[in-house]
Design a protein around this motif. Sequence first.
Motif: not given
Length: 318
Positions: A149-151, A155-161
């Motif tokens: 989150e906020s790293t 940015q590479w995986w914005p919708d990660n669980p």
Amino acid sequence: MIDLSVLIVNWNVAPLLRRCLTSIATSPGISICTAKGTLQTEIIVVDNASSDGSLEMLTHEFPWVRVIPNPVNVGFTRANNQALAYARGRYVLFLNPDAEVVGDALLIMVRYMEAHPDVGALGPQLRYPDGRIQSSRRRFPTLATAFLESTLLHQWWPDNPVARQYYLADWPDDLEQDVDWLVGACLLVRRKAIEQIGGFDERYFMYSEELDWCRRARAVGWRIVYLPTAQVIHHEGSSSGQAITARHIHFNTSKVLYFQKYHGRWIAELVRLFLLATYVYRWGEEAAKWLAGHKRPLRQERMAAYAAVLRTGLRHTP
């Protein structure tokens, strides 16, 4: 008897501060300590050495505001605690200067607190100026949150669980709910809760201070509530956006400090090294683009910012 103390920390956002104060003064049910009203309210503004005419604007346009001028920028948490020392209200509203109260949001929030004495703090639904809902509800961060989150990984995986879990994406935005913590752009706090656990931890220059406060409040039994029937417009990042390098440093240093305080030295060290590694990667990426001749002034500016972050080691400096 003062019902509500509104505390605002300002740094070089005079036009937005003007809109913020006007929205409070015209909010239904609010009386700025001059006549009988539904809520007797005082406003305290701490100015952190602004150079944009904020103090002059406050003097000439808002003489009913109590102003505390700082000769230097002492940080967001310390400045809020300065204002808190003068606050007399039964309820204290920590409000960003780039926020605007919508309608009778203040009255709705205070009335809810009066009807629910076990609530230590609550926040309204935040909205962007274009009307979109701004995420403001959170679960407490885990180690996975620190990485995703906020790293750079975010940015590479914005919708990660992990990030979705952290943002309470599994709960509707229009549902009143208990949460772990709330974004501090507009945070209404009960005086009794402040008396029990104190103000903000001043080791956080800015960022994570409201997370830390809410965690301390939850630990002693206070509820933290998200109240979407009250709405506030938030021009996000208006102050911090003026100092991008400092924002990178303070955001990540505060994250490391939080994990050290609640998860221990070794977890915090792991988080710190991970974050530094992401800035090494970012610097290298910008250097490669600079060597390729792509937007060199921009690449040089970003390289300087990332190098400044790396020089701090993301270590807390008292």
